[in-house]
Design a protein around this motif. Structure first.
Motif, PDB file in Angstrom:
ATOM      1  N   ALA A 241      -8.052 -13.440  -8.431  1.00 39.97           N
ATOM      2  CA  ALA A 241      -7.405 -12.338  -9.152  1.00 39.97           C
ATOM      3  C   ALA A 241      -7.884 -10.995  -8.626  1.00 39.97           C
ATOM      4  O   ALA A 241      -7.101 -10.051  -8.504  1.00 39.97           O
ATOM      5  CB  ALA A 241      -7.677 -12.454 -10.647  1.00 39.97           C
ATOM      6  N   ALA A 242      -9.149 -10.907  -8.277  1.00 37.83           N
ATOM      7  CA  ALA A 242      -9.697  -9.660  -7.739  1.00 37.83           C
ATOM      8  C   ALA A 242      -9.075  -9.330  -6.392  1.00 37.83           C
ATOM      9  O   ALA A 242      -8.707  -8.183  -6.131  1.00 37.83           O
ATOM     10  CB  ALA A 242     -11.212  -9.758  -7.617  1.00 37.83           C
ATOM     11  N   VAL A 243      -8.942 -10.326  -5.529  1.00 39.31           N
ATOM     12  CA  VAL A 243      -8.337 -10.106  -4.212  1.00 39.31           C
ATOM     13  C   VAL A 243      -6.864  -9.728  -4.357  1.00 39.31           C
ATOM     14  O   VAL A 243      -6.385  -8.800  -3.705  1.00 39.31           O
ATOM     15  CB  VAL A 243      -8.506 -11.359  -3.314  1.00 39.31           C
ATOM     16  N   LEU A 244      -6.157 -10.421  -5.221  1.00 40.74           N
ATOM     17  CA  LEU A 244      -4.749 -10.105  -5.454  1.00 40.74           C
ATOM     18  C   LEU A 244      -4.603  -8.683  -6.004  1.00 40.74           C
ATOM     19  O   LEU A 244      -3.750  -7.921  -5.558  1.00 40.74           O
ATOM     20  CB  LEU A 244      -4.122 -11.113  -6.413  1.00 40.74           C
ATOM     21  N   SER A 245      -5.454  -8.336  -6.931  1.00 37.56           N
ATOM     22  CA  SER A 245      -5.426  -6.992  -7.512  1.00 37.56           C
ATOM     23  C   SER A 245      -5.696  -5.933  -6.450  1.00 37.56           C
ATOM     24  O   SER A 245      -5.061  -4.880  -6.428  1.00 37.56           O
ATOM     25  CB  SER A 245      -6.463  -6.885  -8.629  1.00 37.56           C
ATOM     26  N   PHE A 246      -6.645  -6.207  -5.562  1.00 33.41           N
ATOM     27  CA  PHE A 246      -6.945  -5.271  -4.470  1.00 33.41           C
ATOM     28  C   PHE A 246      -5.710  -5.011  -3.627  1.00 33.41           C
ATOM     29  O   PHE A 246      -5.368  -3.860  -3.342  1.00 33.41           O
ATOM     30  CB  PHE A 246      -8.075  -5.825  -3.598  1.00 33.41           C
ATOM     31  N   PHE A 247      -5.020  -6.063  -3.216  1.00 33.64           N
ATOM     32  CA  PHE A 247      -3.846  -5.902  -2.365  1.00 33.64           C
ATOM     33  C   PHE A 247      -2.688  -5.238  -3.096  1.00 33.64           C
ATOM     34  O   PHE A 247      -1.958  -4.435  -2.516  1.00 33.64           O
ATOM     35  CB  PHE A 247      -3.423  -7.244  -1.763  1.00 33.64           C
ATOM     36  N   VAL A 248      -2.521  -5.552  -4.364  1.00 29.17           N
ATOM     37  CA  VAL A 248      -1.458  -4.911  -5.143  1.00 29.17           C
ATOM     38  C   VAL A 248      -1.716  -3.418  -5.250  1.00 29.17           C
ATOM     39  O   VAL A 248      -0.818  -2.597  -5.037  1.00 29.17           O
ATOM     40  CB  VAL A 248      -1.335  -5.569  -6.541  1.00 29.17           C
ATOM     41  N   TRP A 249      -2.942  -3.032  -5.560  1.00 30.06           N
ATOM     42  CA  TRP A 249      -3.253  -1.610  -5.699  1.00 30.06           C
ATOM     43  C   TRP A 249      -3.235  -0.889  -4.358  1.00 30.06           C
ATOM     44  O   TRP A 249      -2.922   0.304  -4.290  1.00 30.06           O
ATOM     45  CB  TRP A 249      -4.568  -1.405  -6.438  1.00 30.06           C
ATOM     46  N   GLU A 250      -3.567  -1.581  -3.284  1.00 32.22           N
ATOM     47  CA  GLU A 250      -3.436  -0.971  -1.955  1.00 32.22           C
ATOM     48  C   GLU A 250      -1.966  -0.696  -1.656  1.00 32.22           C
ATOM     49  O   GLU A 250      -1.616   0.349  -1.109  1.00 32.22           O
ATOM     50  CB  GLU A 250      -4.045  -1.882  -0.890  1.00 32.22           C
ATOM     51  N   LEU A 251      -1.100  -1.630  -2.027  1.00 30.35           N
ATOM     52  CA  LEU A 251       0.341  -1.424  -1.856  1.00 30.35           C
ATOM     53  C   LEU A 251       0.828  -0.247  -2.703  1.00 30.35           C
ATOM     54  O   LEU A 251       1.604   0.588  -2.229  1.00 30.35           O
ATOM     55  CB  LEU A 251       1.110  -2.696  -2.220  1.00 30.35           C
ATOM     56  N   VAL A 252       0.349  -0.167  -3.927  1.00 27.83           N
ATOM     57  CA  VAL A 252       0.709   0.962  -4.798  1.00 27.83           C
ATOM     58  C   VAL A 252       0.264   2.276  -4.162  1.00 27.83           C
ATOM     59  O   VAL A 252       0.996   3.275  -4.163  1.00 27.83           O
ATOM     60  CB  VAL A 252       0.084   0.787  -6.204  1.00 27.83           C
ATOM     61  N   LYS A 253      -0.931   2.286  -3.596  1.00 29.12           N
ATOM     62  CA  LYS A 253      -1.454   3.491  -2.947  1.00 29.12           C
ATOM     63  C   LYS A 253      -0.567   3.927  -1.782  1.00 29.12           C
ATOM     64  O   LYS A 253      -0.219   5.104  -1.657  1.00 29.12           O
ATOM     65  CB  LYS A 253      -2.881   3.236  -2.464  1.00 29.12           C
ATOM     66  N   VAL A 254      -0.182   2.992  -0.946  1.00 26.65           N
ATOM     67  CA  VAL A 254       0.659   3.308   0.208  1.00 26.65           C
ATOM     68  C   VAL A 254       2.041   3.786  -0.237  1.00 26.65           C
ATOM     69  O   VAL A 254       2.556   4.794   0.278  1.00 26.65           O
ATOM     70  CB  VAL A 254       0.768   2.081   1.154  1.00 26.65           C
ATOM     71  N   VAL A 255       2.638   3.090  -1.189  1.00 24.20           N
ATOM     72  CA  VAL A 255       3.974   3.473  -1.671  1.00 24.20           C
ATOM     73  C   VAL A 255       3.930   4.856  -2.317  1.00 24.20           C
ATOM     74  O   VAL A 255       4.813   5.691  -2.080  1.00 24.20           O
ATOM     75  CB  VAL A 255       4.530   2.408  -2.644  1.00 24.20           C
ATOM     76  N   LEU A 256       2.908   5.122  -3.109  1.00 24.23           N
ATOM     77  CA  LEU A 256       2.787   6.434  -3.746  1.00 24.23           C
ATOM     78  C   LEU A 256       2.581   7.536  -2.711  1.00 24.23           C
ATOM     79  O   LEU A 256       3.153   8.626  -2.825  1.00 24.23           O
ATOM     80  CB  LEU A 256       1.645   6.425  -4.756  1.00 24.23           C
ATOM     81  N   THR A 257       1.795   7.265  -1.692  1.00 25.22           N
ATOM     82  CA  THR A 257       1.578   8.246  -0.626  1.00 25.22           C
ATOM     83  C   THR A 257       2.889   8.576   0.075  1.00 25.22           C
ATOM     84  O   THR A 257       3.231   9.752   0.265  1.00 25.22           O
ATOM     85  CB  THR A 257       0.554   7.714   0.400  1.00 25.22           C
ATOM     86  N   VAL A 258       3.638   7.564   0.444  1.00 23.64           N
ATOM     87  CA  VAL A 258       4.925   7.778   1.113  1.00 23.64           C
ATOM     88  C   VAL A 258       5.894   8.517   0.179  1.00 23.64           C
ATOM     89  O   VAL A 258       6.598   9.441   0.616  1.00 23.64           O
ATOM     90  CB  VAL A 258       5.523   6.434   1.592  1.00 23.64           C
ATOM     91  N   ALA A 259       5.913   8.144  -1.085  1.00 29.59           N
ATOM     92  CA  ALA A 259       6.799   8.807  -2.044  1.00 29.59           C
ATOM     93  C   ALA A 259       6.442  10.290  -2.190  1.00 29.59           C
ATOM     94  O   ALA A 259       7.333  11.147  -2.213  1.00 29.59           O
ATOM     95  CB  ALA A 259       6.723   8.113  -3.397  1.00 29.59           C
ATOM     96  N   LEU A 260       5.165  10.596  -2.269  1.00 22.33           N
ATOM     97  CA  LEU A 260       4.755  11.999  -2.378  1.00 22.33           C
ATOM     98  C   LEU A 260       5.139  12.793  -1.143  1.00 22.33           C
ATOM     99  O   LEU A 260       5.553  13.957  -1.244  1.00 22.33           O
ATOM    100  CB  LEU A 260       3.243  12.090  -2.631  1.00 22.33           C
ATOM    101  N   LEU A 261       5.010  12.192   0.024  1.00 23.98           N
ATOM    102  CA  LEU A 261       5.418  12.883   1.248  1.00 23.98           C
ATOM    103  C   LEU A 261       6.939  13.064   1.311  1.00 23.98           C
ATOM    104  O   LEU A 261       7.427  14.084   1.789  1.00 23.98           O
ATOM    105  CB  LEU A 261       4.912  12.131   2.477  1.00 23.98           C
ATOM    106  N   CYS A 262       7.676  12.088   0.808  1.00 26.14           N
ATOM    107  CA  CYS A 262       9.143  12.165   0.848  1.00 26.14           C
ATOM    108  C   CYS A 262       9.706  13.193  -0.126  1.00 26.14           C
ATOM    109  O   CYS A 262      10.739  13.807   0.160  1.00 26.14           O
ATOM    110  CB  CYS A 262       9.753  10.792   0.559  1.00 26.14           C
ATOM    111  N   VAL A 263       9.054  13.398  -1.265  1.00 25.18           N
ATOM    112  CA  VAL A 263       9.572  14.363  -2.237  1.00 25.18           C
ATOM    113  C   VAL A 263       9.091  15.786  -1.951  1.00 25.18           C
ATOM    114  O   VAL A 263       9.552  16.728  -2.600  1.00 25.18           O
ATOM    115  CB  VAL A 263       9.227  13.985  -3.697  1.00 25.18           C
TER     116      VAL A 263
END
Length: 115
Positions: free
Chosen positions: A55-77
């Motif tokens: 669960a910890a490893v899965l959570s790490f990867f999910v939050w890393e994905l959230v971080k990348v998506v949020l970064t791209v979204a902030l740059l796009c807006v």
């Protein structure tokens, strides 16, 4: 340290160029690094409470994905948020703020060797 660098670099750009849009672009580039990294670090602290390592490893990867998506979204807006956006200043603020990870790590390593 990242917040300080983002604010100081945006202020310097604003004072030197006398173009507020460039300063805001630089600040938005820093914000595009700081907000996702903050959310990711908060998630990692909460993740420490998980009992299951899977669960910890899965959570790490999910939050890393959230971080990348949020970064791209902030740059796009950015063009919608900042009128007269300077892409050069935006990317410079982004890269400068992002590189503070390495500088912080380097200073930490030097400090631990001197003790």
């Amino acid at each position: 340290m990242q917040v300080v660098v983002a604010v100081v670099s945006a202020a310097i750009v604003g004072l030197v160029t006398d173009r507020p849009a460039w300063a805001w672009s630089m600040a938005w580039g820093g914000f595009s690094v700081i907000l996702p990294a903050f959310l990711f670090s908060r998630a990692l602290v909460r993740q420490m409470r998980l009992v299951s390592s899977k669960a910890a490893v899965l959570s790490f990867f999910v939050w890393e994905l959230v971080k990348v998506v949020l970064t791209v979204a902030l740059l796009c807006v950015a063009p919608n948020v900042i009128s007269g956006l300077s892409w050069l200043a935006l990317i410079a603020g982004f890269v400068l703020t992002l590189k503070m990870y390495w500088l912080g790590w380097y200073w930490s390593a030097i400090r631990s060797r001197s003790v």
